[in-house]
Design a protein around this motif. Structure first.
Motif: not given
Length: 474
Positions: A189-193, A196-200
């Motif tokens: 979950l931390k990795l996905k977060d 997601l932050t990077f993609l945003r």
């Protein structure tokens, strides 16, 4: 004699109570320990009878060894069923305890392997070594249990205790496995977060770059470069479709600016959207912008099918020359900035169109609410053009729509505009949905017949070619 008779009666009564108790207990409660106790009492009574320790008229008689041996042989058949049943119960309990130990060992192997996987990502050499040792140790335990089973060396001592301890070990192993899975899911979950932050951040950068490129293209007039070398004879519907897409972008850019001004003036956007398209339930709150786009298109495209929007009072050339006149007007305006063209030709048909549409689209109360005065409106009424950011954005949008109008009248037959009525059934031939939510029902299954709530951007017909209109579905 009195004492002897009492002893005999008492002893007989005890025997009856013991026998009745053993029968009652075996019939009522199937508990192993209680039934085993009853059988034990029964055995004792049989042994006492066989060995001669039995009162007879108050006098204990001692049987001879020959009689004892004879009685033992006679009663062997009665004792044998009890011994066989005990052996079966003990064997079954030992087998159940063995199976419980096996399951506990397998659960321990799974827990150790889960720990080994968890230690590999992120890489933890110490954790990997510890988990590897645990896996090897637990596999050895399973191997030992296998050998015991094959050699029929199952431990039959305290099977109940062994089974309880094995179940406790199994539950501990399962708990450990779930804890490791929870840690692994937390790390994922931390990795996905972080992804997601990077993609945003990447999306924000891409949007900024797109806005800069759009501004540069708008300022240089290069959006219509695809039509620079097109001649009237080679004009095709594909050219018109390309310019339609560019016009939609220009309208949306102006609507974003208009909504921004409304928010700065503290407008109730929900109420404004509801007044434009009453009774429409938007799938998302951000979709209310489509109501403002619909309003702008409705006002700006009103009169599109009429030459010069019926604004100019000048006489039009005959039908044969009209196509060339409008195409030349298209080529003249497309590469010039709209504000420069208005200053160059303030009495042109485009200037009159721009002035009339601004006064129609921007109501006096709206302008006062947004800017605190009517300066821009007063300048437009006086035949001048405000040099403001808002009017410049409006002029850019008006230019795209006017060019689309000139291009439509350059075709033979002329391109005509259309829109669909509310509650019309959706058709992919003539319509394009601005949102995909309408195609899914509340439970996520495909919606069979979505209906049109309103037309956002109109469609066009060029001969047998249909350019889809954009609609909002409900």
């Amino acid at each position: 004699m009195h004492r002897g008779g009492s002893f005999l009666i008492c002893n007989n009564e005890i025997k009856k109570v013991i026998v009745m108790d053993s029968v009652d207990r075996s019939a009522v409660t199937p508990n192993k320990s209680k039934s085993r106790l009853a059988r034990t009492f029964a055995k004792v009574l049989h042994i006492r009878a066989v060995t001669g320790i039995a009162p007879d008229d108050g006098i204990q008689k001692i049987n001879s060894p020959e009689n004892v041996k004879s009685n033992l042989v006679k009663n062997k058949s009665h004792l044998q069923p009890f011994d066989d049943e005990d052996e079966k119960l003990c064997s079954r309990a030992a087998t159940e305890a063995f199976v419980a130990k096996l399951f506990a060992s397998v659960s321990s192997v799974k827990a150790a392997y889960a720990q080994l996987q968890y230690a590999q990502s992120p890489y933890d050499p110490d954790g990997i070594q510890t988990a590897d040792e645990m896996v090897v140790s637990e596999l050895k335990n399973v191997s030992e249990l296998k050998q015991c089973y094959l050699k029929k060396q199952i431990d039959e001592s305290s099977p109940e205790t062994t089974q309880i301890l094995a179940e406790i070990q199994e539950q501990k192993s399962l708990l450990k496995t779930y804890e490791i899975m929870g840690k692994k899911l937390d790390s994922q979950l931390k990795l996905k977060d972080s992804e997601l932050t990077f993609l945003r951040e990447k999306l924000e950068e891409a949007n900024k770059e797109n806005k800069l490129l759009e501004k540069r293209l708008n300022s240089s007039g290069q959006l219509s470069s695809a039509l620079d070398n097109v001649h009237l004879s080679s004009l095709s519907p594909s050219h018109f479709i390309t310019f339609v897409r560019q016009t939609i972008k220009s309208i949306r850019s102006f609507v974003r600016l208009l909504i921004s001004e409304m928010e700065s003036a503290e407008w109730d956007l929900d109420a404004a959207a509801s007044s434009i398209e009453p009774g429409v339930a938007f799938w998302k709150n951000s979709h209310k912008c489509y109501a403002f786009e619909s309003f702008v298109c409705r006002e700006m495209f009103d009169g599109f099918n009429q030459p010069d929007y019926s604004i100019s009072k000048e006489s039009l050339p005959e039908q044969k020359k009209r196509r060339r006149v409008f195409f030349e007007g298209f080529r003249e305006l497309k590469s010039v900035k709209p504000m420069d063209y208005l200053a160059w030709k303030p009495k042109s048909a485009f200037a009159k169109f721009c002035r009339a549409k601004y006064l129609t689209l921007i109501h006096p109360k709206m302008e006062t609410s947004l800017f605190g005065n009517l300066d821009q409106r007063n300048l437009a009424n006086a035949g001048e053009y405000p040099e403001t950011t808002f009017f410049a954005a409006f002029a850019e949008m008006a230019k795209r729509i006017w060019l689309l109008h000139c291009l439509a009248l350059s075709f033979k037959p002329e391109a005509s505009i259309f829109q669909v009525n509310k509650r019309s059934r959706f058709s992919e031939v003539y319509m394009e949905s601005v949102s995909e939510e309408a195609f899914l029902s509340s439970d996520g299954s495909p919606e069979s017949e979505p209906r049109v709530a309103f037309t956002v951007f109109p469609g066009f017909r060029i001969g047998k070619t249909a350019v889809q209109c954009q609609v909002y579905l409900c």
